[in-house]
Design a protein around this motif. Sequence first.
Motif, PDB file in Angstrom:
ATOM      1  N   ALA A 113       0.839  -1.193   0.112  1.00  6.26           N
ATOM      2  CA  ALA A 113      -0.023   0.018  -0.045  1.00  6.26           C
ATOM      3  C   ALA A 113       0.818   1.181  -0.119  1.00  6.26           C
ATOM      4  CB  ALA A 113      -0.990  -0.115   1.125  1.00  6.26           C
ATOM      5  N   LEU A 114       1.898   1.317   0.759  1.00 10.76           N
ATOM      6  CA  LEU A 114       2.825   2.464   0.860  1.00 10.76           C
ATOM      7  C   LEU A 114       3.527   2.342  -0.729  1.00 10.76           C
ATOM      8  CD1 LEU A 114       4.572   2.111   4.458  1.00 10.76           C
ATOM      9  CD2 LEU A 114       3.068   3.694   3.579  1.00 10.76           C
ATOM     10  N   LEU A 115       3.876   1.476  -1.049  1.00  7.42           N
ATOM     11  CA  LEU A 115       4.695   1.599  -2.378  1.00  7.42           C
ATOM     12  C   LEU A 115       3.583   2.103  -3.352  1.00  7.42           C
ATOM     13  CD1 LEU A 115       7.174   1.225  -3.888  1.00  7.42           C
ATOM     14  CD2 LEU A 115       6.693  -1.127  -4.179  1.00  7.42           C
ATOM     15  N   ALA A 116       2.329   1.692  -3.362  1.00  5.21           N
ATOM     16  CA  ALA A 116       1.273   2.107  -4.387  1.00  5.21           C
ATOM     17  C   ALA A 116       1.173   3.844  -4.148  1.00  5.21           C
ATOM     18  CB  ALA A 116       0.080   1.126  -4.118  1.00  5.21           C
ATOM     19  N   SER A 117       1.045   4.084  -2.898  1.00  5.86           N
ATOM     20  CA  SER A 117       0.894   5.422  -2.746  1.00  5.86           C
ATOM     21  C   SER A 117       2.062   6.244  -3.168  1.00  5.86           C
ATOM     22  CB  SER A 117       0.566   5.943  -1.165  1.00  5.86           C
ATOM     23  OG  SER A 117       1.871   5.616  -0.555  1.00  5.86           O
ATOM     24  N   ALA A 118       3.244   5.648  -3.138  1.00  8.99           N
ATOM     25  CA  ALA A 118       4.244   6.577  -3.648  1.00  8.99           C
ATOM     26  C   ALA A 118       4.188   6.492  -5.046  1.00  8.99           C
ATOM     27  CB  ALA A 118       5.716   5.724  -3.318  1.00  8.99           C
ATOM     28  N   MET A 119       3.765   5.705  -5.984  1.00  8.87           N
ATOM     29  CA  MET A 119       3.484   5.457  -7.539  1.00  8.87           C
ATOM     30  C   MET A 119       2.506   6.671  -8.152  1.00  8.87           C
ATOM     31  SD  MET A 119       3.749   1.478  -8.149  1.00  8.87           S
ATOM     32  CE  MET A 119       3.415   1.728  -9.848  1.00  8.87           C
ATOM     33  N   VAL A 120       1.542   6.928  -6.983  1.00 11.53           N
ATOM     34  CA  VAL A 120       0.672   7.934  -7.682  1.00 11.53           C
ATOM     35  C   VAL A 120       1.139   9.148  -8.068  1.00 11.53           C
ATOM     36  CG1 VAL A 120      -1.466   9.177  -6.807  1.00 11.53           C
ATOM     37  CG2 VAL A 120      -1.219   6.689  -6.250  1.00 11.53           C
ATOM     38  N   PRO A 121       1.848   9.970  -6.986  1.00  9.77           N
ATOM     39  CA  PRO A 121       2.537  11.061  -7.889  1.00  9.77           C
ATOM     40  C   PRO A 121       3.409  11.017  -8.857  1.00  9.77           C
ATOM     41  CG  PRO A 121       2.821  10.910  -5.271  1.00  9.77           C
ATOM     42  CD  PRO A 121       2.214   9.710  -5.857  1.00  9.77           C
ATOM     43  N   VAL A 122       4.358   9.834  -9.056  1.00 13.51           N
ATOM     44  CA  VAL A 122       5.088   9.430 -10.255  1.00 13.51           C
ATOM     45  C   VAL A 122       4.141   9.352 -11.421  1.00 13.51           C
ATOM     46  CG1 VAL A 122       6.676   8.002 -11.122  1.00 13.51           C
ATOM     47  CG2 VAL A 122       6.851   8.613  -8.853  1.00 13.51           C
ATOM     48  N   ILE A 123       2.955   8.718 -11.166  1.00 18.11           N
ATOM     49  CA  ILE A 123       2.171   8.506 -12.525  1.00 18.11           C
ATOM     50  C   ILE A 123       1.423   9.877 -12.777  1.00 18.11           C
ATOM     51  CG2 ILE A 123      -0.052   7.528 -13.234  1.00 18.11           C
ATOM     52  CD1 ILE A 123       0.606   5.038 -11.555  1.00 18.11           C
ATOM     53  N   LEU A 172       2.805  12.782 -12.438  1.00 15.29           N
ATOM     54  CA  LEU A 172       3.895  13.692 -13.108  1.00 15.29           C
ATOM     55  C   LEU A 172       3.899  13.119 -14.404  1.00 15.29           C
ATOM     56  CD1 LEU A 172       6.454  15.432 -13.210  1.00 15.29           C
ATOM     57  CD2 LEU A 172       7.793  13.439 -12.300  1.00 15.29           C
ATOM     58  N   ALA A 173       4.062  11.852 -14.849  1.00 14.19           N
ATOM     59  CA  ALA A 173       4.084  11.449 -16.292  1.00 14.19           C
ATOM     60  C   ALA A 173       3.061  11.918 -16.821  1.00 14.19           C
ATOM     61  CB  ALA A 173       4.172   9.974 -16.214  1.00 14.19           C
ATOM     62  N   ALA A 174       1.581  11.788 -16.150  1.00  9.26           N
ATOM     63  CA  ALA A 174       0.555  12.464 -16.861  1.00  9.26           C
ATOM     64  C   ALA A 174       0.524  13.894 -17.111  1.00  9.26           C
ATOM     65  CB  ALA A 174      -0.879  12.017 -15.888  1.00  9.26           C
ATOM     66  N   THR A 175       1.084  14.728 -16.162  1.00  7.78           N
ATOM     67  CA  THR A 175       1.354  16.110 -16.203  1.00  7.78           C
ATOM     68  C   THR A 175       2.171  16.482 -17.549  1.00  7.78           C
ATOM     69  OG1 THR A 175       0.988  16.305 -14.077  1.00  7.78           O
ATOM     70  CG2 THR A 175       2.485  18.110 -14.998  1.00  7.78           C
ATOM     71  N   GLN A 176       3.324  15.630 -17.612  1.00  5.84           N
ATOM     72  CA  GLN A 176       4.098  15.678 -19.057  1.00  5.84           C
ATOM     73  C   GLN A 176       3.266  15.482 -20.233  1.00  5.84           C
ATOM     74  OE1 GLN A 176       7.718  13.724 -16.713  1.00  5.84           O
ATOM     75  NE2 GLN A 176       8.451  15.019 -18.577  1.00  5.84           N
ATOM     76  N   TRP A 216      -9.342   9.691 -13.955  1.00  6.11           N
ATOM     77  CA  TRP A 216      -9.551   8.688 -13.069  1.00  6.11           C
ATOM     78  C   TRP A 216      -8.189   8.808 -11.756  1.00  6.11           C
ATOM     79  CZ3 TRP A 216      -4.652   6.569 -13.660  1.00  6.11           C
ATOM     80  CH2 TRP A 216      -3.979   6.777 -14.879  1.00  6.11           C
ATOM     81  N   LEU A 217      -7.288   9.842 -12.510  1.00  5.39           N
ATOM     82  CA  LEU A 217      -6.004   9.980 -11.551  1.00  5.39           C
ATOM     83  C   LEU A 217      -6.153  11.109 -10.529  1.00  5.39           C
ATOM     84  CD1 LEU A 217      -3.009   9.167 -11.289  1.00  5.39           C
ATOM     85  CD2 LEU A 217      -2.479  11.028 -12.908  1.00  5.39           C
ATOM     86  N   PRO A 218      -6.056  10.697  -9.189  1.00  9.51           N
ATOM     87  CA  PRO A 218      -6.237  11.465  -8.156  1.00  9.51           C
ATOM     88  C   PRO A 218      -5.060  12.459  -8.046  1.00  9.51           C
ATOM     89  CG  PRO A 218      -5.502   9.498  -7.348  1.00  9.51           C
ATOM     90  CD  PRO A 218      -5.717   9.195  -8.827  1.00  9.51           C
ATOM     91  N   GLY A 219      -5.301  13.585  -7.478  1.00  7.47           N
ATOM     92  CA  GLY A 219      -4.163  14.581  -7.256  1.00  7.47           C
ATOM     93  C   GLY A 219      -4.220  15.658  -8.251  1.00  7.47           C
TER      94      GLY A 219
END
Length: 597
Positions: free
Chosen positions: A402-412, A414-418, A563-566
């Motif tokens: 769960a912690l690792l998945a939460s860490a992946m959300v901002p990285v995803i 960032l990719a979506a932002t780019q 579908w992407l939070p944040g």
Amino acid sequence: ANVDPVRVGIRLAFVVMALVVIGWDLPSSFSWENDGVAPRDIFAGVAENLRPGHAFRYPLLHPLLLGLLCLPVLLPAALRAASWEFVDLRAALLTPAVMTPCALIGRMVAVMAAVIALAALGRITERLAGRRAARWAEAFAATNISFAYYGHATNLDGPALMWSVLAVEALLAACTRARRGDLIRCALFAAASVATKDQAYATYVLLVPGVLLLRRWRPSVFAAEAWTARAGARAAAMGAVAYLVTSGAAFNPAGLITRVRTLLGPASGAYRLYETGGRGVLANLADVLGQQGQTFWPWPVVALAWAGVAGTLIKVARGGSANETRKVITKAITPAVWRLLPLGAGFSALAAFVLAVGRNEHRFVLPLGFWLAFYAGVAAATAFDRARSTLATAFVRGAGVALLASAMVPVIALAATQRGDGRRAVEAWLQRLPASATVETYGPLVYLPRFDAAGATPYRLVRVGPDPLAGRNPLLGMNEIQGAIAAVARRRPDVVIITEGFATPYLADADSDSDQPRSGRILPAVWRQARADSAVTTFVRDAVAGRLPDYQIRVAGPSLPPWLPGEPRQIHASTGLRTWLLVRRDSAAAVAAGDIY
């Protein structure tokens, strides 16, 4: 037999994620990576470092490496030039067809450097805390948002970190196994890190003296004959020679002096965000620690990492070995005190650079965040080791995932932002303009839409500035005008484009022009200098607020999938920027282009 398929899988996943966004601003003859060295700064990075008395903002090593790798692209383009005159060579080289592969080469080198850094971190962690800790450490490092970005950008922070991690790994080996070449490797890697980016020196300022003090205080934790005076002197001499050659200082000593003066002067002081003195340092430290949720991982992962730091300090205080449990399989027993080595590297970089120059951006705190991944891995492995039942083990595993998945959300995100950069929408809208339309813009190319993405523009493109811009990173086909930016009413362009990267100095602390908006914090000198032109400041603030007479405002910002939070992620004025389009109301050509979306 020593290859861990899980860690290899983590690195492959990192590479795949990097490749998803590696061409986010391409094709183009320039890049949206603020302070990136590819594609254009390769030329200045080599030429200025070798030009007597002159200096580039970074040392020679990495621009030279990229220049050599890009020769198969650059040489044919140069041979096709109309002549060997500078103007003709520039016209042949500064095209999307040439610069795009150079940018991709630079980014692939960055990805390789990131993978090497991850692998080295895994080896360090396995040696000090076991294979399970190494897996978690690499996973958390790969999902650190600062590392994720600079692991595929052409900024030099990623490659410099790679050399630093290799140097720390060699330092650990030199102290704990005493092979003859380890200390020399450490010196050479350290030299390469500083020859890549000067600020890498900070990793060693406190770390090396700390190891020397430990040698005197607790010699029993060192391998026999480790770090003799003669071996240390030989390694230091070889490192110094390696630095002089790879940084270009051996060929241009006056240029080294020039760059050092620049680094100690305007390159640091002009961008300082905090007061000098104790109050500024405390404010700087408070912001670095308070922003970890944005610069490293979500707060639960940050807490895990610092729990690992606390656990390490307790273990060292109590004595014992770093790998004393039956579940940990390592080649040798390493004293627990060496678990402090990554912390020393991270804290040294923080104290000797970040707090010294008064900054807090992602790239400057990158070394601290990367080394904290070691302690996140240690904490995760410790939790597994202490689980005494199948149910407890399952709970720990679920919490870790769960912690690792939460860490992946901002990285995803960032990719979506780019991928969803708003400048793409601006480019598409501009292509609908007729040849009679005039588009006016301001500031460095790095913030601007890719006006050259679709080849020749169907409109007249003008960049306005208070000083001649033709010699500063030009865009072929763009008309450079020396003039007052605020005099837009006299020029009456059909469309005005203002980017957030250009506008930020004028908008920062817009409600109060105080140079000290918060205790210990200041506006950078370059921002204050920009805001000293009250006409431009008023113009920019009115324009982005939609108060510019005769112009209708339209805003293009980054978009994330529903579908992407944040929120979209902003990193170093490169990603997540807004672009303001101001369309003249009585311009039939501009109005006919319709809405931006």
